[in-house]
Scaffold this motif. Structure first.
Motif, short mmCIF file in Angstrom:
data_model
loop_
_atom_site.label_atom_id
_atom_site.label_comp_id
_atom_site.label_asym_id
_atom_site.label_seq_id
_atom_site.Cartn_x
_atom_site.Cartn_y
_atom_site.Cartn_z
N ARG A 1 0.83 -1.20 0.00
CA ARG A 1 0.00 0.00 0.00
C ARG A 1 0.87 1.25 0.00
O ARG A 1 0.65 2.18 -0.78
CB ARG A 1 -0.92 0.00 1.22
N GLU A 2 1.88 1.27 0.86
CA GLU A 2 2.77 2.43 0.94
C GLU A 2 3.55 2.62 -0.36
O GLU A 2 3.73 3.74 -0.82
CB GLU A 2 3.70 2.31 2.13
N ALA A 3 4.02 1.53 -0.94
CA ALA A 3 4.75 1.62 -2.20
C ALA A 3 3.84 2.15 -3.31
O ALA A 3 4.24 2.99 -4.12
CB ALA A 3 5.31 0.25 -2.58
N TYR A 4 2.60 1.70 -3.32
CA TYR A 4 1.65 2.14 -4.34
C TYR A 4 1.33 3.62 -4.18
O TYR A 4 1.22 4.35 -5.16
CB TYR A 4 0.36 1.31 -4.24
N GLU A 5 1.20 4.07 -2.92
CA GLU A 5 0.87 5.47 -2.67
C GLU A 5 2.02 6.41 -3.03
O GLU A 5 1.81 7.59 -3.23
CB GLU A 5 0.47 5.65 -1.20
N HIS A 6 3.24 5.87 -3.11
CA HIS A 6 4.40 6.71 -3.42
C HIS A 6 4.97 6.45 -4.81
O HIS A 6 6.13 6.76 -5.07
CB HIS A 6 5.49 6.51 -2.35
N THR A 7 4.16 5.91 -5.68
CA THR A 7 4.64 5.66 -7.05
C THR A 7 4.71 6.96 -7.83
O THR A 7 4.02 7.93 -7.52
CB THR A 7 3.72 4.67 -7.80
N ILE A 8 5.54 6.96 -8.85
CA ILE A 8 5.71 8.14 -9.72
C ILE A 8 5.49 7.69 -11.16
O ILE A 8 5.96 6.62 -11.58
CB ILE A 8 7.12 8.73 -9.57
N CYS A 9 4.77 8.51 -11.90
CA CYS A 9 4.51 8.21 -13.31
C CYS A 9 5.82 8.28 -14.09
O CYS A 9 6.55 9.27 -14.02
CB CYS A 9 3.49 9.22 -13.87
N HIS A 10 6.11 7.23 -14.85
CA HIS A 10 7.36 7.19 -15.62
C HIS A 10 7.32 8.14 -16.81
O HIS A 10 8.36 8.60 -17.28
CB HIS A 10 7.65 5.76 -16.09
N ASN A 11 6.14 8.46 -17.30
CA ASN A 11 6.03 9.35 -18.46
C ASN A 11 6.23 10.81 -18.09
O ASN A 11 6.95 11.54 -18.76
CB ASN A 11 4.67 9.18 -19.14
N CYS A 12 5.56 11.27 -17.02
CA CYS A 12 5.62 12.70 -16.70
C CYS A 12 6.38 13.01 -15.41
O CYS A 12 6.65 14.17 -15.12
CB CYS A 12 4.21 13.29 -16.61
#
Length: 94
Positions: free
Chosen positions: A67-78
């Motif tokens: 959950r924590e990893a998902y909440e701190h993901t960053i879009c690779h495109n932008c």
């Protein structure tokens, strides 16, 4: 005796007498065998319960980390944080 134990874990005096004659044992031996078997079963159930609790705790920690990893993901495109639907992580669903 294992088959009998699965049917009746607390034989009365008459049942113990019958079993002792059938098996060629002293009634006291039958009595203690059943007592020991009940204790072993209880110990096994406690061990199983403990193992299940440990597994549950491990899975809970793993879910929290995901959950924590998902909440701190960053879009690779932008490079921006994607929009998350937090309802997915509702505690009831996990």
């Amino acid at each position: 005796m294992l088959t009998y134990f699965s049917e009746c874990q607390h034989p009365d005096k008459k049942q113990r007498m019958q079993l002792s004659r059938k098996l060629g044992l002293v009634p006291r031996q039958v009595k203690f065998w059943f007592q020991n078997r009940r204790i072993q079963k209880a110990q096994q159930e406690r061990a199983d319960s403990s193992a299940l609790k440990e597994e549950s705790d491990r899975i809970r920690c793993e879910n929290t980390a995901i959950r924590e990893a998902y909440e701190h993901t960053i879009c690779h495109n932008c490079g921006d944080a994607p929009v998350h639907d937090n309802s997915y992580f509702d505690a009831q669903k996990l």
